[in-house]
Scaffold this active site. Structure first.
Site, PDB file in Angstrom:
ATOM      1  N   ARG A 140       4.055  -0.132  13.071  1.00 29.20           N
ATOM      2  CA  ARG A 140       3.731  -1.441  12.498  1.00 29.20           C
ATOM      3  C   ARG A 140       3.784  -1.335  10.967  1.00 29.20           C
ATOM      4  NH1 ARG A 140      -1.905  -4.027  11.155  1.00 29.20           N
ATOM      5  NH2 ARG A 140      -1.101  -6.017  10.417  1.00 29.20           N
ATOM      6  N   ASN A 168      -7.710  -5.989  14.317  1.00 29.16           N
ATOM      7  CA  ASN A 168      -8.036  -4.846  13.463  1.00 29.16           C
ATOM      8  C   ASN A 168      -9.539  -4.638  13.543  1.00 29.16           C
ATOM      9  OD1 ASN A 168      -5.374  -4.915  12.722  1.00 29.16           O
ATOM     10  ND2 ASN A 168      -5.746  -5.539  10.596  1.00 29.16           N
ATOM     11  N   ASP A 217       2.300   0.837  -8.075  1.00 31.97           N
ATOM     12  CA  ASP A 217       3.653   0.887  -8.656  1.00 31.97           C
ATOM     13  C   ASP A 217       4.538   1.913  -7.957  1.00 31.97           C
ATOM     14  OD1 ASP A 217       2.760  -0.988 -10.421  1.00 31.97           O
ATOM     15  OD2 ASP A 217       2.941   0.252 -12.225  1.00 31.97           O
ATOM     16  N   GLU A 225      -4.952  -2.254  14.191  1.00 31.54           N
ATOM     17  CA  GLU A 225      -5.480  -1.278  13.227  1.00 31.54           C
ATOM     18  C   GLU A 225      -6.814  -0.760  13.716  1.00 31.54           C
ATOM     19  OE1 GLU A 225      -5.992  -2.474   9.105  1.00 31.54           O
ATOM     20  OE2 GLU A 225      -4.039  -3.447   9.075  1.00 31.54           O
ATOM     21  N   GLN A 249       0.794  -1.223   0.000  1.00 31.16           N
ATOM     22  CA  GLN A 249       0.000   0.000   0.000  1.00 31.16           C
ATOM     23  C   GLN A 249       0.830   1.279   0.000  1.00 31.16           C
ATOM     24  OE1 GLN A 249      -2.659  -1.734   3.330  1.00 31.16           O
ATOM     25  NE2 GLN A 249      -4.035  -0.414   2.181  1.00 31.16           N
ATOM     26  N   HIS A 295       1.176  -9.295   4.575  1.00 30.36           N
ATOM     27  CA  HIS A 295      -0.013  -8.441   4.418  1.00 30.36           C
ATOM     28  C   HIS A 295      -0.475  -8.544   2.958  1.00 30.36           C
ATOM     29  CE1 HIS A 295      -2.152  -4.832   6.434  1.00 30.36           C
ATOM     30  NE2 HIS A 295      -2.765  -5.004   5.261  1.00 30.36           N
ATOM     31  N   TYR A 324     -12.790  -1.743  12.758  1.00 32.29           N
ATOM     32  CA  TYR A 324     -13.197  -0.487  12.140  1.00 32.29           C
ATOM     33  C   TYR A 324     -14.655  -0.129  12.375  1.00 32.29           C
ATOM     34  CZ  TYR A 324      -8.809  -0.466   9.521  1.00 32.29           C
ATOM     35  OH  TYR A 324      -7.482  -0.433   9.181  1.00 32.29           O
ATOM     36  N   ASN A 365      -1.590 -10.736   8.499  1.00 33.23           N
ATOM     37  CA  ASN A 365      -2.607  -9.712   8.642  1.00 33.23           C
ATOM     38  C   ASN A 365      -3.912 -10.222   8.039  1.00 33.23           C
ATOM     39  OD1 ASN A 365      -3.497  -6.806   9.107  1.00 33.23           O
ATOM     40  ND2 ASN A 365      -4.032  -7.116   6.950  1.00 33.23           N
ATOM     41  N   GLU A 366      -4.955 -10.269   8.846  1.00 30.14           N
ATOM     42  CA  GLU A 366      -6.303 -10.561   8.365  1.00 30.14           C
ATOM     43  C   GLU A 366      -6.367 -11.739   7.397  1.00 30.14           C
ATOM     44  OE1 GLU A 366      -7.990  -6.946   6.824  1.00 30.14           O
ATOM     45  OE2 GLU A 366      -7.833  -5.912   8.733  1.00 30.14           O
ATOM     46  N   HIS A 395      -1.676  -4.908 -12.934  1.00 24.13           N
ATOM     47  CA  HIS A 395      -1.159  -4.730 -14.287  1.00 24.13           C
ATOM     48  C   HIS A 395      -1.972  -5.483 -15.337  1.00 24.13           C
ATOM     49  CE1 HIS A 395       2.956  -3.777 -12.275  1.00 24.13           C
ATOM     50  NE2 HIS A 395       2.216  -2.696 -12.413  1.00 24.13           N
TER      51      HIS A 395
HETATM   52  C1  GOI Z   1      -7.774  -3.361   6.754  1.00 21.19           C
HETATM   53  O1  GOI Z   1      -8.803  -4.298   6.507  1.00 21.19           O
HETATM   54  C2  GOI Z   1      -6.504  -3.741   6.026  1.00 21.19           C
HETATM   55  O2  GOI Z   1      -5.648  -4.488   6.857  1.00 21.19           O
HETATM   56  C3  GOI Z   1      -5.764  -2.554   5.483  1.00 21.19           C
HETATM   57  O3  GOI Z   1      -4.789  -2.999   4.589  1.00 21.19           O
HETATM   58  C4  GOI Z   1      -6.728  -1.600   4.840  1.00 21.19           C
HETATM   59  O4  GOI Z   1      -6.089  -0.532   4.220  1.00 21.19           O
HETATM   60  C5  GOI Z   1      -7.651  -1.096   5.916  1.00 21.19           C
HETATM   61  O5  GOI Z   1      -8.357  -2.163   6.471  1.00 21.19           O
HETATM   62  C6  GOI Z   1      -8.718  -0.117   5.425  1.00 21.19           C
HETATM   63  O6  GOI Z   1      -9.594  -0.762   4.556  1.00 21.19           O
HETATM   64  C7  GOI Z   1     -20.137  -3.637   2.358  1.00 21.19           C
HETATM   65  C8  GOI Z   1     -17.685  -7.503  -3.042  1.00 21.19           C
HETATM   66  C9  GOI Z   1     -19.461  -2.780   1.523  1.00 21.19           C
HETATM   67  C10 GOI Z   1     -17.219  -6.217  -3.282  1.00 21.19           C
HETATM   68  C11 GOI Z   1     -19.730  -4.977   2.412  1.00 21.19           C
HETATM   69  C12 GOI Z   1     -17.871  -7.949  -1.739  1.00 21.19           C
HETATM   70  C13 GOI Z   1     -18.392  -3.229   0.763  1.00 21.19           C
HETATM   71  C14 GOI Z   1     -16.960  -5.366  -2.216  1.00 21.19           C
HETATM   72  C15 GOI Z   1     -18.396  -6.832   1.668  1.00 21.19           C
HETATM   73  C16 GOI Z   1     -17.960  -7.592   0.603  1.00 21.19           C
HETATM   74  C17 GOI Z   1     -15.228  -4.878   1.715  1.00 21.19           C
HETATM   75  C18 GOI Z   1     -10.037  -4.054   7.149  1.00 21.19           C
HETATM   76  C19 GOI Z   1     -13.720  -4.795   1.868  1.00 21.19           C
HETATM   77  C20 GOI Z   1     -11.056  -5.096   6.772  1.00 21.19           C
HETATM   78  C21 GOI Z   1     -12.314  -5.942   3.404  1.00 21.19           C
HETATM   79  C22 GOI Z   1     -12.987  -3.704   3.893  1.00 21.19           C
HETATM   80  C23 GOI Z   1     -11.933  -6.139   4.857  1.00 21.19           C
HETATM   81  C24 GOI Z   1     -12.567  -3.929   5.336  1.00 21.19           C
HETATM   82  C25 GOI Z   1     -15.617  -4.493   0.331  1.00 21.19           C
HETATM   83  C26 GOI Z   1     -18.700  -5.460   1.661  1.00 21.19           C
HETATM   84  C27 GOI Z   1     -17.646  -7.120  -0.679  1.00 21.19           C
HETATM   85  C28 GOI Z   1     -18.017  -4.550   0.844  1.00 21.19           C
HETATM   86  C29 GOI Z   1     -17.178  -5.837  -0.939  1.00 21.19           C
HETATM   87  N1  GOI Z   1     -13.372  -4.982   3.290  1.00 21.19           N
HETATM   88  N2  GOI Z   1     -11.506  -4.886   5.417  1.00 21.19           N
HETATM   89  N3  GOI Z   1     -16.945  -4.967   0.082  1.00 21.19           N
END
Ligand code: GOI
Length: 524
Positions: free
Chosen positions: A107, A339, A82, A406, A49, A152, A341, A196-197, A69
């Site tokens: 971290r 983690n 990139d 997190e 990231q 990660h 949120y 991570n996760e 890519h």
């Molecule tokens: C961290 O994950 C992570 O460690 C960091 O790297 C990251 O930068 C940080 O969080 C901030 O995000 C409702 C299909 C809306 C398309 C429900 C299916 C959108 C999109 C469920 C399924 C969900 C924190 C993405 C944990 C992944 C965001 C886990 C939180 C996108 C959804 C979906 C949805 C979907 N999650 N993440 N999404």
């Protein structure tokens, strides 16, 4: 109805309303106080990231390089990592931001393919080792402890070419990479996170296929990818325990993501569904490692086995560890990384017919319209859910030693980020309640993230940084946001002592200052 009876009913009604009102107030009330002495404050990032330098100086290709890519990279703004925040070159700017914020630790994650271009230890890229040595030494020079995440989500592409996390061979290959990391950096790094996760890597990467490596097969492949990551975690912990703990004296843990799952109604079937949601989300990974019996949560085994049977499988789609692996995995932790949120409202529904991790659970989720939103559709602001979740973990895993690895909020990148400042203040306040009022065993907190960065399939459309980055400027300058000042102030005060009321006028929202200072008993 007699008037006496009526009066009684009225009284009961009034009492009930006062009670409910009291609950609502208590839940949102700001509490003065400080964190325990020695509580650790940090901020986090992840290699893909922030680093950029995706093919510089011998770095190998990883699954995110490959994904972004591709002709259709599946990234919202068609962007890539990139260059990202260019931390491969600008890491000293990150160190300066961390120093200015006053954190105790940083971290960050290692880019596996920067160190091992093929993923395997027979070919070491010295430039990768040098890069992390420079970063680690710069941190220590500023009195900031490094905390390293080994994985990660950026698997070396050559390992994906043999099946990635679906191939059990990767368990030992990961062990060798962990071993090399301990031996290269462990003289100075005392805090390690294996994964991570793993849920996100398994379900989004190897189930829904919306994250790299975009494998689809939910209800089957995500369970296999998870299975191998859990084994790989245990392998890495055991290597540290056997060969490094005595000389290096550090700690190895793992980080899970989990929302708080609140029952949508008080119907028993919704209450059960919310508990089941926590088991499928957190218990899936935490139960094998942190519970006394090891293995997957019984409810998960039961639900998946029963649906698998109905679908005509002769065994469960959830793989089995077997007793040897159960024992090998159980107890492989020095701390629990969390983690967190947001929160969800959970209610029971019969799972649909298609095979999937979602349908295996017989539940659905929604959010309350009163919960403030962020720039991410999944992230609603529910501070009290944080306190409930850490309490749930404390009970479920027998008072486990926990660190929040997190927590953070997304917007569109403005410097005057009042909503983020408010998010941090209220979430950290709830965490303090969990420690000081509820007795949860929590030793640290980490803000996500110190800088704006590449937000996976959302590209640069959602910003989580305490520092802003101008991604159109080739120099990628960092600037301090308002939330960084607020977080810095919380760290300097180790929380919210009543004596810091003067500083608190800087908060961008009206805090309901209690008329007198609260002490423990007011809340019990
Ligand atoms: C961290 O994950 C992570 O460690 C960091 O790297 C990251 O930068 C940080 O969080 C901030 O995000 C409702 C299909 C809306 C398309 C429900 C299916 C959108 C999109 C469920 C399924 C969900 C924190 C993405 C944990 C992944 C965001 C886990 C939180 C996108 C959804 C979906 C949805 C979907 N999650 N993440 N999404």
């Amino acid at each position: 109805m007699s008037s006496a009876e009526n009066k009684k009913r009225c009284m009961a009604m009034v009492l009930l309303m006062v009670g409910l009102f009291g609950l609502v107030i208590a839940q949102d009330q700001f509490l003065y106080g400080t964190f325990p002495k020695g509580f650790l404050w940090g901020a986090a990032t992840a290699s893909y990231q922030i680093e950029g330098g995706w093919n510089e100086n011998g770095k190998g290709e990883n699954i995110w390089d490959r994904m972004v890519h591709a002709y259709d990279g599946g990234i919202k703004d068609n962007s890539t990592g990139d260059v990202a925040a260019d931390s491969y070159h600008k890491y000293m700017d990150d160190v300066a931001a961390l120093k200015e914020t006053g954190v105790n630790f940083y971290r960050f994650s290692l880019s596996w393919s920067r160190i091992l271009p093929t993923g395997r230890i027979d070919q070491i890229n010295q430039d990768g080792i040098d890069y992390y040595n420079k970063l680690i030494n710069a941190l220590l020079d500023k009195n900031i402890s490094p905390m390293i995440t080994l994985y990660h989500w950026d698997l070396p592409q050559p390992l994906e070419d043999i099946g990635g996390w679906l191939n059990e061979e990767v368990v030992d290959i990961f062990g060798a990479y962990a071993n090399l990391s301990y031996s290269s950096f462990g003289d100075r790094v005392k805090s390690w996170i294996t994964f991570n996760e793993p849920l996100v890597q398994s379900h989004l990467g190897y189930g829904l296929g919306i994250f790299a490596p975009r494998v689809k097969g939910s209800g089957k492949t995500d369970y296999i990818a998870a299975h191998n990551q859990i084994k790989a975690h245990a392998r890495a912990w055991r290597i540290y325990d056997a060969d490094y703990r005595a000389t290096q004296n550090g700690e190895v843990g793992i980080t899970f993501n989990c929302a708080w799952d609140e029952p949508k109604t008080q119907n028993p079937e919704d209450i059960e569904a919310a508990e089941r949601a926590l088991q499928f989300e957190l218990g899936w990974f935490a139960h094998p490692i942190f519970s006394a019996n090891g293995d997957y949560p019984p409810i998960m085994k039961e639900y998946i086995a029963s649906r698998s049977a109905k679908e005509g499988y002769n065994m469960s789609r959830l793989p089995e560890f077997g007793q040897t692996w159960v024992n090998y995995i159980k107890g492989t932790h020095d701390f629990f990384g969390l983690n967190h949120y947001t929160s969800r409202l959970i209610y029971r529904v019969k799972g649909g017919n298609e095979t999937s991790y979602e349908n295996d659970q017989d539940l659905a989720s929604s959010s309350d319209p009163s919960w403030p939103s962020s720039a991410s559709s999944w992230l609603k602001v529910v501070p009290w859910g944080f306190r409930k979740l850490v309490n749930w973990i404390h009970k479920e895993y027998n008072g486990v030693r926990l660190i929040v690895t997190e927590n953070g909020f997304s917007d569109h990148g403005q410097i005057k980020d009042d909503d983020r400042a408010k998010y941090y203040t209220s979430y950290i306040n709830e965490l303090m309640k969990a420690i000081n009022l509820d007795g949860c065993n929590i030793f640290g907190y980490t803000a996500w993230s110190i800088i704006d960065n590449f937000e996976w399939s959302s590209g640069y459309t959602e910003k989580f940084g305490l520092y802003s980055i101008n991604f159109t400027d080739p120099r990628r300058p960092r600037s301090r946001k308002f939330s960084a000042e607020v977080y810095s102030n919380i760290i300097a005060n180790n929380g919210f002592p009543a004596s810091s009321t003067n500083n608190m006028t800087m908060y961008p929202f009206k805090i309901q200052f209690p008329s007198k200072q609260h002490n423990l008993h007011d809340h019990l």
